[in-house]
Design a protein around this motif. Structure first.
Motif, PDB file in Angstrom:
ATOM      1  N   ASP A 293       0.813  -1.213   0.000  1.00 52.93           N
ATOM      2  CA  ASP A 293       0.000   0.000   0.000  1.00 52.93           C
ATOM      3  C   ASP A 293       0.847   1.264   0.000  1.00 52.93           C
ATOM      4  O   ASP A 293       0.372   2.336  -0.402  1.00 52.93           O
ATOM      5  N   VAL A 294       2.084   1.154   0.447  1.00 51.59           N
ATOM      6  CA  VAL A 294       2.970   2.318   0.552  1.00 51.59           C
ATOM      7  C   VAL A 294       3.278   2.898  -0.824  1.00 51.59           C
ATOM      8  O   VAL A 294       3.593   4.088  -0.956  1.00 51.59           O
ATOM      9  N   ALA A 295       3.189   2.081  -1.871  1.00 54.14           N
ATOM     10  CA  ALA A 295       3.551   2.518  -3.224  1.00 54.14           C
ATOM     11  C   ALA A 295       2.761   3.738  -3.677  1.00 54.14           C
ATOM     12  O   ALA A 295       3.255   4.537  -4.479  1.00 54.14           O
ATOM     13  N   ASN A 296       1.540   3.897  -3.168  1.00 56.52           N
ATOM     14  CA  ASN A 296       0.691   5.002  -3.607  1.00 56.52           C
ATOM     15  C   ASN A 296       0.759   6.220  -2.699  1.00 56.52           C
ATOM     16  O   ASN A 296       0.019   7.188  -2.891  1.00 56.52           O
ATOM     17  N   ARG A 297       1.652   6.183  -1.722  1.00 54.83           N
ATOM     18  CA  ARG A 297       1.775   7.313  -0.796  1.00 54.83           C
ATOM     19  C   ARG A 297       2.996   8.159  -1.139  1.00 54.83           C
ATOM     20  O   ARG A 297       3.904   7.704  -1.827  1.00 54.83           O
ATOM     21  N   GLU A 298       3.003   9.379  -0.645  1.00 49.04           N
ATOM     22  CA  GLU A 298       4.173  10.222  -0.818  1.00 49.04           C
ATOM     23  C   GLU A 298       5.305   9.698   0.047  1.00 49.04           C
ATOM     24  O   GLU A 298       5.095   9.218   1.164  1.00 49.04           O
ATOM     25  N   LEU A 299       6.516   9.774  -0.494  1.00 46.45           N
ATOM     26  CA  LEU A 299       7.681   9.301   0.237  1.00 46.45           C
ATOM     27  C   LEU A 299       7.984  10.228   1.406  1.00 46.45           C
ATOM     28  O   LEU A 299       7.730  11.433   1.341  1.00 46.45           O
ATOM     29  N   THR A 300       8.548   9.658   2.468  1.00 45.03           N
ATOM     30  CA  THR A 300       9.021  10.489   3.566  1.00 45.03           C
ATOM     31  C   THR A 300      10.112  11.421   3.037  1.00 45.03           C
ATOM     32  O   THR A 300      10.826  11.090   2.097  1.00 45.03           O
ATOM     33  N   LYS A 301      10.279  12.574   3.650  1.00 46.38           N
ATOM     34  CA  LYS A 301      11.186  13.592   3.121  1.00 46.38           C
ATOM     35  C   LYS A 301      12.659  13.244   3.313  1.00 46.38           C
ATOM     36  O   LYS A 301      13.522  13.811   2.662  1.00 46.38           O
ATOM     37  N   GLY A 302      12.986  12.352   4.211  1.00 45.53           N
ATOM     38  CA  GLY A 302      14.376  11.986   4.445  1.00 45.53           C
ATOM     39  C   GLY A 302      14.466  10.603   5.037  1.00 45.53           C
ATOM     40  O   GLY A 302      13.501   9.839   5.016  1.00 45.53           O
ATOM     41  N   ASN A 303      15.648  10.263   5.570  1.00 46.69           N
ATOM     42  CA  ASN A 303      15.811   8.941   6.180  1.00 46.69           C
ATOM     43  C   ASN A 303      16.318   9.046   7.616  1.00 46.69           C
ATOM     44  O   ASN A 303      16.970   8.137   8.120  1.00 46.69           O
ATOM     45  N   ASP A 304      16.037  10.179   8.267  1.00 44.17           N
ATOM     46  CA  ASP A 304      16.379  10.407   9.673  1.00 44.17           C
ATOM     47  C   ASP A 304      17.883  10.369   9.939  1.00 44.17           C
ATOM     48  O   ASP A 304      18.316   9.986  11.028  1.00 44.17           O
ATOM     49  N   GLY A 305      18.685  10.732   8.943  1.00 41.34           N
ATOM     50  CA  GLY A 305      20.133  10.768   9.132  1.00 41.34           C
ATOM     51  C   GLY A 305      20.791  11.645   8.083  1.00 41.34           C
ATOM     52  O   GLY A 305      20.146  12.098   7.129  1.00 41.34           O
ATOM     53  N   LYS A 306      22.080  11.880   8.255  1.00 35.71           N
ATOM     54  CA  LYS A 306      22.822  12.730   7.328  1.00 35.71           C
ATOM     55  C   LYS A 306      23.354  11.964   6.127  1.00 35.71           C
ATOM     56  O   LYS A 306      23.720  12.564   5.120  1.00 35.71           O
ATOM     57  N   LEU A 307      23.449  10.632   6.243  1.00 34.24           N
ATOM     58  CA  LEU A 307      23.999   9.829   5.158  1.00 34.24           C
ATOM     59  C   LEU A 307      22.890   9.227   4.313  1.00 34.24           C
ATOM     60  O   LEU A 307      21.863   8.796   4.828  1.00 34.24           O
ATOM     61  N   GLY A 308      23.128   9.174   3.012  1.00 35.99           N
ATOM     62  CA  GLY A 308      22.147   8.604   2.091  1.00 35.99           C
ATOM     63  C   GLY A 308      22.163   9.360   0.783  1.00 35.99           C
ATOM     64  O   GLY A 308      23.059  10.160   0.503  1.00 35.99           O
ATOM     65  N   ASP A 309      21.170   9.116  -0.036  1.00 34.29           N
ATOM     66  CA  ASP A 309      21.074   9.715  -1.364  1.00 34.29           C
ATOM     67  C   ASP A 309      20.946  11.238  -1.262  1.00 34.29           C
ATOM     68  O   ASP A 309      19.950  11.738  -0.733  1.00 34.29           O
ATOM     69  N   PRO A 310      21.931  11.998  -1.763  1.00 35.59           N
ATOM     70  CA  PRO A 310      21.858  13.450  -1.653  1.00 35.59           C
ATOM     71  C   PRO A 310      20.991  14.114  -2.717  1.00 35.59           C
ATOM     72  O   PRO A 310      20.722  15.303  -2.635  1.00 35.59           O
ATOM     73  N   THR A 311      20.561  13.337  -3.725  1.00 29.23           N
ATOM     74  CA  THR A 311      19.795  13.941  -4.822  1.00 29.23           C
ATOM     75  C   THR A 311      18.362  13.443  -4.890  1.00 29.23           C
ATOM     76  O   THR A 311      17.424  14.222  -5.058  1.00 29.23           O
ATOM     77  N   GLY A 312      18.173  12.132  -4.762  1.00 25.94           N
ATOM     78  CA  GLY A 312      16.833  11.570  -4.915  1.00 25.94           C
ATOM     79  C   GLY A 312      15.846  12.045  -3.875  1.00 25.94           C
ATOM     80  O   GLY A 312      14.654  12.212  -4.154  1.00 25.94           O
ATOM     81  N   VAL A 313      16.332  12.286  -2.633  1.00 26.04           N
ATOM     82  CA  VAL A 313      15.443  12.745  -1.568  1.00 26.04           C
ATOM     83  C   VAL A 313      14.809  14.079  -1.938  1.00 26.04           C
ATOM     84  O   VAL A 313      13.639  14.333  -1.657  1.00 26.04           O
ATOM     85  N   LYS A 314      15.596  14.942  -2.578  1.00 24.99           N
ATOM     86  CA  LYS A 314      15.086  16.260  -2.978  1.00 24.99           C
ATOM     87  C   LYS A 314      14.289  16.186  -4.285  1.00 24.99           C
ATOM     88  O   LYS A 314      13.351  16.951  -4.492  1.00 24.99           O
ATOM     89  N   LYS A 315      14.672  15.270  -5.164  1.00 21.04           N
ATOM     90  CA  LYS A 315      14.109  15.236  -6.508  1.00 21.04           C
ATOM     91  C   LYS A 315      12.764  14.530  -6.578  1.00 21.04           C
ATOM     92  O   LYS A 315      11.889  14.913  -7.363  1.00 21.04           O
ATOM     93  N   TYR A 316      12.582  13.467  -5.780  1.00 23.00           N
ATOM     94  CA  TYR A 316      11.382  12.646  -5.926  1.00 23.00           C
ATOM     95  C   TYR A 316      10.577  12.589  -4.632  1.00 23.00           C
ATOM     96  O   TYR A 316      11.120  12.337  -3.553  1.00 23.00           O
ATOM     97  N   SER A 317       9.278  12.817  -4.751  1.00 21.10           N
ATOM     98  CA  SER A 317       8.364  12.652  -3.622  1.00 21.10           C
ATOM     99  C   SER A 317       7.551  11.371  -3.769  1.00 21.10           C
ATOM    100  O   SER A 317       6.848  10.962  -2.843  1.00 21.10           O
TER     101      SER A 317
END
Length: 325
Positions: A204-228
């Motif tokens: 069911d999560v597939a149809n929801r908006e993605l969370t804005k981050g991953n609760d940390g400083k490390l991870g994808d620096p572009t996709g988090v901003k580019k895709y909701s």
């Protein structure tokens, strides 16, 4: 309260692991914190010291550990139990009231086999993406579009092979996901993953908006901003990155042997435009890539980490350079 279900999400860097991490967070039952990474300090003690770089001499630590093993036959069992219990306590604390904790650390590919052995109660997800897409994304994200594969040999060769090994050796314990399938049909892939994890509503999560981050400083620096939301736009855009003779030559060399056979079984192959001979020569652009990669290889890898002779000897043995930067 039952113990936290530990889930290791393993992949290459730039393979889409932050996307999948955000999707799992959207389930409401999974806690995660950036890229925990701390097990890299405790595991890998049976590996080649060249896989680590530190202010202290890793070779001396390896020698000391070998001495302790010889002095006491129970060293390894005690050490592994200690690392396991420490990690479980940390994951329980980080999870809080959440029943699942997701440790998404791409460099855990280097210790993948040890993780499977050390955490029999854990679940493992291996996220695959076309390896040339991974290389192209590394280039655009970390090198401003410059093609510098040697800096990522540790991931593209050693890490990739370690992930391949656990998938082949422990098929019942590892759930494999292809980024391309996840991006094209997220509901189907998440439902399958949910059945493995024990989260029946994950699809069911597939149809929801993605969370804005991953609760940390490390991870994808572009996709988090580019895709909701999950988007298929990035599935094949990487093919445009193979645009000159140098990049084409690297791809052909990389797609050889057992590794290439494994990739092809998964549906990954060299781009069709390469097969059709439609990649432009790009003489000047290719020379620019080659000169940049050669300069970086010398300045950033060889000189800081030891003598060129030692690293070249290791490269001859392995077939590629391995070093942390």
């Amino acid at each position: 309260m039952p113990d936290t279900q530990i889930v290791f999400l393993l992949s290459m860097p730039r393979a889409g692991s932050t996307l999948l991490q955000r999707l799992l967070m959207g389930s409401g039952v999974c806690k995660t914190v950036g890229e925990p990474s701390f097990l890299l300090r405790f595991l890998g003690i049976n590996g080649d010291p060249i896989l680590r770089a530190a202010t202290y001499s890793e070779a001396l630590v390896e020698t000391a550990i070998d001495d302790m093993r010889k002095a006491w036959g129970g060293f390894d069992a005690c050490y592994k139990k200690g690392v396991h219990d420490l990690a479980v306590s940390i994951y329980d604390g980080l999870a809080g009231e959440f029943p699942f904790f997701i440790d998404k650390t791409p460099r855990y590919s280097l210790i993948a086999e040890e993780l499977v052995e050390l955490f029999p109660e854990a679940k493992f997800i291996v996220l695959w993406r076309h390896p040339i897409a991974v290389m192209n994304s590394m280039s655009t994200t970390f090198r401003e579009g410059r093609w510098e594969p040697h800096s990522f040999d540790l991931d593209l060769y050693h890490g990739m092979d370690q992930l391949r090994a656990i998938c082949e050796k422990h098929p019942s314990r590892v759930h494999q996901v292809k980024y391309e399938d996840l991006a094209a049909d997220p509901e189907k892939e998440l439902a399958s993953l949910g059945a493995y994890l024990g989260i029946p509503t994950l699809g069911d999560v597939a149809n929801r908006e993605l969370t804005k981050g991953n609760d940390g400083k490390l991870g994808d620096p572009t996709g988090v901003k580019k895709y909701s939301k999950v988007s298929p736009d990035s599935i094949s855009e990487w093919e445009r990155g193979i645009r000159n003779w140098y990049r084409e030559a690297w791809v052909k060399k990389y797609f050889t042997g057992e590794r290439a056979e494994f990739f092809r079984k998964m549906g990954y192959d060299i781009p069709q435009r390469m097969k059709d001979g439609k990649v432009p020569l790009g003489l000047i652009d290719g020379i620019r890539d080659w000169l940049y990669a050669s300069r970086v290889m010398s300045r950033r890898l060889l000189r800081p980490l030891g003598s060129k002779r030692r690293l070249r000897r290791q490269a001859k043995k392995r077939g590629y350079f391995v070093a942390y930067r």
